[in-house]
Write a protein that holds these residues in place. Structure first.
Motif, PDB file in Angstrom:
ATOM      1  N   ARG A  72      10.054 -42.940  14.664  1.00 35.55           N
ATOM      2  CA  ARG A  72       8.640 -42.553  14.594  1.00 35.55           C
ATOM      3  C   ARG A  72       8.060 -42.933  13.230  1.00 35.55           C
ATOM      4  NH1 ARG A  72      10.396 -37.128  16.890  1.00 35.55           N
ATOM      5  NH2 ARG A  72       9.840 -37.244  19.094  1.00 35.55           N
ATOM      6  N   LEU A  73       8.761 -42.569  12.165  1.00 28.95           N
ATOM      7  CA  LEU A  73       8.294 -42.857  10.808  1.00 28.95           C
ATOM      8  C   LEU A  73       8.098 -44.359  10.592  1.00 28.95           C
ATOM      9  CD1 LEU A  73       7.704 -41.965   7.873  1.00 28.95           C
ATOM     10  CD2 LEU A  73      10.163 -42.143   7.450  1.00 28.95           C
ATOM     11  N   ILE A  74       9.039 -45.140  11.068  1.00 23.52           N
ATOM     12  CA  ILE A  74       8.970 -46.590  10.879  1.00 23.52           C
ATOM     13  C   ILE A  74       7.825 -47.198  11.693  1.00 23.52           C
ATOM     14  CG2 ILE A  74      10.234 -48.751  11.311  1.00 23.52           C
ATOM     15  CD1 ILE A  74      12.798 -47.114  10.503  1.00 23.52           C
ATOM     16  N   SER A  75       7.526 -46.593  12.839  1.00 25.15           N
ATOM     17  CA  SER A  75       6.490 -47.163  13.707  1.00 25.15           C
ATOM     18  C   SER A  75       5.076 -46.717  13.357  1.00 25.15           C
ATOM     19  CB  SER A  75       6.784 -46.831  15.175  1.00 25.15           C
ATOM     20  OG  SER A  75       6.536 -45.459  15.433  1.00 25.15           O
ATOM     21  N   VAL A  76       4.928 -45.593  12.679  1.00 27.49           N
ATOM     22  CA  VAL A  76       3.590 -45.036  12.433  1.00 27.49           C
ATOM     23  C   VAL A  76       3.504 -44.486  11.005  1.00 27.49           C
ATOM     24  CG1 VAL A  76       1.922 -43.257  13.112  1.00 27.49           C
ATOM     25  CG2 VAL A  76       3.340 -44.326  14.841  1.00 27.49           C
ATOM     26  N   GLY A  77       2.427 -44.795  10.350  1.00 27.08           N
ATOM     27  CA  GLY A  77       2.168 -44.128   9.079  1.00 27.08           C
ATOM     28  C   GLY A  77       2.576 -44.923   7.869  1.00 27.08           C
ATOM     29  N   SER A  78       2.423 -44.294   6.742  1.00 25.27           N
ATOM     30  CA  SER A  78       2.664 -44.933   5.464  1.00 25.27           C
ATOM     31  C   SER A  78       3.847 -44.294   4.763  1.00 25.27           C
ATOM     32  CB  SER A  78       1.425 -44.799   4.582  1.00 25.27           C
ATOM     33  OG  SER A  78       1.698 -45.211   3.274  1.00 25.27           O
ATOM     34  N   PRO A  83       4.157 -39.598   5.855  1.00 24.98           N
ATOM     35  CA  PRO A  83       4.070 -39.842   7.296  1.00 24.98           C
ATOM     36  C   PRO A  83       2.740 -39.371   7.869  1.00 24.98           C
ATOM     37  CG  PRO A  83       6.160 -38.843   6.712  1.00 24.98           C
ATOM     38  CD  PRO A  83       5.292 -38.775   5.494  1.00 24.98           C
ATOM     39  N   HIS A  84       2.216 -40.128   8.800  1.00 25.12           N
ATOM     40  CA  HIS A  84       0.963 -39.780   9.453  1.00 25.12           C
ATOM     41  C   HIS A  84       1.127 -38.438  10.168  1.00 25.12           C
ATOM     42  CE1 HIS A  84      -2.517 -40.144  12.109  1.00 25.12           C
ATOM     43  NE2 HIS A  84      -2.987 -40.965  11.177  1.00 25.12           N
ATOM     44  N   ALA A  85       0.106 -37.591  10.096  1.00 22.11           N
ATOM     45  CA  ALA A  85       0.161 -36.258  10.711  1.00 22.11           C
ATOM     46  C   ALA A  85       0.461 -36.331  12.207  1.00 22.11           C
ATOM     47  CB  ALA A  85      -1.151 -35.523  10.460  1.00 22.11           C
ATOM     48  N   SER A  86       0.081 -37.420  12.859  1.00 21.24           N
ATOM     49  CA  SER A  86       0.295 -37.553  14.303  1.00 21.24           C
ATOM     50  C   SER A  86       1.784 -37.560  14.674  1.00 21.24           C
ATOM     51  CB  SER A  86      -0.366 -38.833  14.822  1.00 21.24           C
ATOM     52  OG  SER A  86       0.315 -39.973  14.324  1.00 21.24           O
ATOM     53  N   LEU A  87       2.649 -37.812  13.713  1.00 15.97           N
ATOM     54  CA  LEU A  87       4.075 -37.850  14.021  1.00 15.97           C
ATOM     55  C   LEU A  87       4.636 -36.491  14.389  1.00 15.97           C
ATOM     56  CD1 LEU A  87       5.295 -40.328  11.281  1.00 15.97           C
ATOM     57  CD2 LEU A  87       4.980 -40.753  13.715  1.00 15.97           C
ATOM     58  N   ARG A  88       4.002 -35.431  13.960  1.00 16.41           N
ATOM     59  CA  ARG A  88       4.455 -34.070  14.278  1.00 16.41           C
ATOM     60  C   ARG A  88       3.898 -33.590  15.618  1.00 16.41           C
ATOM     61  NH1 ARG A  88       8.212 -32.074  10.739  1.00 16.41           N
ATOM     62  NH2 ARG A  88       7.858 -32.720   8.609  1.00 16.41           N
ATOM     63  N   ILE A  89       3.015 -34.393  16.201  1.00 17.09           N
ATOM     64  CA  ILE A  89       2.405 -34.038  17.485  1.00 17.09           C
ATOM     65  C   ILE A  89       3.079 -34.865  18.576  1.00 17.09           C
ATOM     66  CG2 ILE A  89       0.261 -34.050  18.819  1.00 17.09           C
ATOM     67  CD1 ILE A  89      -1.204 -33.959  16.057  1.00 17.09           C
ATOM     68  N   GLY A 121      22.063 -33.799   5.840  1.00 19.94           N
ATOM     69  CA  GLY A 121      22.787 -33.601   7.100  1.00 19.94           C
ATOM     70  C   GLY A 121      21.867 -33.164   8.218  1.00 19.94           C
ATOM     71  N   GLU A 122      22.316 -32.198   8.997  1.00 15.12           N
ATOM     72  CA  GLU A 122      21.551 -31.730  10.159  1.00 15.12           C
ATOM     73  C   GLU A 122      20.235 -31.073   9.770  1.00 15.12           C
ATOM     74  OE1 GLU A 122      22.057 -32.319  13.454  1.00 15.12           O
ATOM     75  OE2 GLU A 122      23.649 -33.628  12.736  1.00 15.12           O
ATOM     76  N   GLU A 123      20.089 -30.662   8.531  1.00 14.05           N
ATOM     77  CA  GLU A 123      18.861 -30.012   8.065  1.00 14.05           C
ATOM     78  C   GLU A 123      17.801 -31.024   7.622  1.00 14.05           C
ATOM     79  OE1 GLU A 123      18.554 -26.668   8.346  1.00 14.05           O
ATOM     80  OE2 GLU A 123      20.529 -26.858   9.282  1.00 14.05           O
ATOM     81  N   ALA A 124      18.101 -32.294   7.676  1.00 15.90           N
ATOM     82  CA  ALA A 124      17.189 -33.330   7.183  1.00 15.90           C
ATOM     83  C   ALA A 124      15.862 -33.322   7.939  1.00 15.90           C
ATOM     84  CB  ALA A 124      17.842 -34.701   7.310  1.00 15.90           C
ATOM     85  N   ASP A 125      14.779 -33.483   7.187  1.00 21.35           N
ATOM     86  CA  ASP A 125      13.442 -33.595   7.768  1.00 21.35           C
ATOM     87  C   ASP A 125      12.888 -34.963   7.385  1.00 21.35           C
ATOM     88  OD1 ASP A 125      10.851 -33.458   8.657  1.00 21.35           O
ATOM     89  OD2 ASP A 125      10.289 -31.721   7.446  1.00 21.35           O
ATOM     90  N   PHE A 126      12.987 -35.906   8.297  1.00 22.02           N
ATOM     91  CA  PHE A 126      12.577 -37.273   8.014  1.00 22.02           C
ATOM     92  C   PHE A 126      11.071 -37.477   8.091  1.00 22.02           C
ATOM     93  CE2 PHE A 126      17.014 -37.667   9.368  1.00 22.02           C
ATOM     94  CZ  PHE A 126      17.516 -38.224   8.208  1.00 22.02           C
ATOM     95  N   LEU A 127      10.349 -36.432   8.479  1.00 22.00           N
ATOM     96  CA  LEU A 127       8.899 -36.520   8.547  1.00 22.00           C
ATOM     97  C   LEU A 127       8.239 -35.730   7.419  1.00 22.00           C
ATOM     98  CD1 LEU A 127       8.438 -36.246  12.414  1.00 22.00           C
ATOM     99  CD2 LEU A 127       8.702 -38.294  10.997  1.00 22.00           C
ATOM    100  N   ALA A 128       9.020 -35.344   6.423  1.00 18.62           N
ATOM    101  CA  ALA A 128       8.477 -34.635   5.262  1.00 18.62           C
ATOM    102  C   ALA A 128       7.542 -35.556   4.494  1.00 18.62           C
ATOM    103  CB  ALA A 128       9.613 -34.155   4.362  1.00 18.62           C
ATOM    104  N   SER A 129       6.548 -34.972   3.838  1.00 21.86           N
ATOM    105  CA  SER A 129       5.572 -35.794   3.127  1.00 21.86           C
ATOM    106  C   SER A 129       6.121 -36.353   1.819  1.00 21.86           C
ATOM    107  CB  SER A 129       4.297 -34.996   2.865  1.00 21.86           C
ATOM    108  OG  SER A 129       4.594 -33.874   2.078  1.00 21.86           O
ATOM    109  N   SER A 130       7.198 -35.796   1.328  1.00 28.57           N
ATOM    110  CA  SER A 130       7.790 -36.291   0.090  1.00 28.57           C
ATOM    111  C   SER A 130       9.261 -36.600   0.349  1.00 28.57           C
ATOM    112  CB  SER A 130       7.660 -35.215  -0.992  1.00 28.57           C
ATOM    113  OG  SER A 130       8.322 -35.609  -2.157  1.00 28.57           O
ATOM    114  N   PHE A 131       9.695 -37.786  -0.050  1.00 30.34           N
ATOM    115  CA  PHE A 131      11.085 -38.162   0.159  1.00 30.34           C
ATOM    116  C   PHE A 131      11.460 -39.293  -0.772  1.00 30.34           C
ATOM    117  CE2 PHE A 131       8.515 -40.562   3.144  1.00 30.34           C
ATOM    118  CZ  PHE A 131       8.977 -41.863   2.994  1.00 30.34           C
ATOM    119  N   HIS A 132      12.743 -39.561  -0.850  1.00 27.95           N
ATOM    120  CA  HIS A 132      13.222 -40.704  -1.633  1.00 27.95           C
ATOM    121  C   HIS A 132      14.078 -41.580  -0.730  1.00 27.95           C
ATOM    122  CE1 HIS A 132      16.712 -38.020  -1.847  1.00 27.95           C
ATOM    123  NE2 HIS A 132      17.423 -39.082  -2.126  1.00 27.95           N
ATOM    124  N   THR A 133      14.255 -42.813  -1.157  1.00 26.35           N
ATOM    125  CA  THR A 133      15.104 -43.736  -0.411  1.00 26.35           C
ATOM    126  C   THR A 133      16.000 -44.480  -1.385  1.00 26.35           C
ATOM    127  OG1 THR A 133      13.641 -45.648  -0.556  1.00 26.35           O
ATOM    128  CG2 THR A 133      13.282 -44.147   1.295  1.00 26.35           C
TER     129      THR A 133
END
Length: 162
Positions: A72-78, A83-89, A121-133
């Motif tokens: 979802r993140l890769i397909s939509v948003g910046s 991430p675009h708000a629509s990803l949570r919908i 791990g399992e607690e990861a939130d890949f749609l969080a507004s702040s992240f690092h790579t």
């Protein structure tokens, strides 16, 4: 990008912005799937500089459910502006297509990413507004999702410069 060129399901056509994304499903070549990824991305001017050893050392495994969020993140948003708000919908069409893409990898597929929240791990939130790579491409920021089965390799990658 056409279904014939990529091997992706037909619904993937137009799903990933070609200027800032790369998407391909290819047959796995040999036991070292990292080599298949490198061969697959070599034609992309942004990704051709990705180094095999950096790829190998900077990916973490994620669950199939987490892979869906990453797709979802890769397909939509910046990546730069969150991430675009629509990803949570829920979006039936988008999510069904992305599930089809992930299923196309094959039975027993495993998924990997350079997204920093994979460390959680399992607690990861890949749609969080702040992240690092762990940046792999020659851009300001990039996030990849790589799916691997005995038969296929899926490469979904988003890259942006500020």
């Amino acid at each position: 990008m056409t279904e014939r060129e990529t091997g992706l399901p037909a619904c993937a056509r137009g799903r990933f912005e070609e200027r800032q994304s790369f998407a391909a499903l290819v047959a796995r070549r040999g036991t070292d799937w990292h080599g298949t990824v490198i061969e697959t991305i070599q034609g992309n001017p942004v990704l051709r500089q990705v180094d095999r050893s950096e790829l190998r050392n900077n990916l973490l495994e994620v669950s199939p459910a987490q892979a869906l969020d990453l797709a979802r993140l890769i397909s939509v948003g910046s990546l730069l502006y969150g991430p675009h708000a629509s990803l949570r919908i829920p979006n039936t069409e988008r999510d069904s297509c992305l599930r089809d893409i992930l299923k196309a990898v094959g039975d027993g597929a495993r998924f990997f990413t350079n997204h920093g929240h994979a460390e959680d791990g399992e607690e990861a939130d890949f749609l969080a507004s702040s992240f690092h790579t762990n940046a792999l491409a020659d851009t300001t920021i990039d996030v990849c999702l790589i799916g691997v089965s005995g038969e296929n390799v899926l490469v979904l990658w988003r890259f942006e410069d500020d």
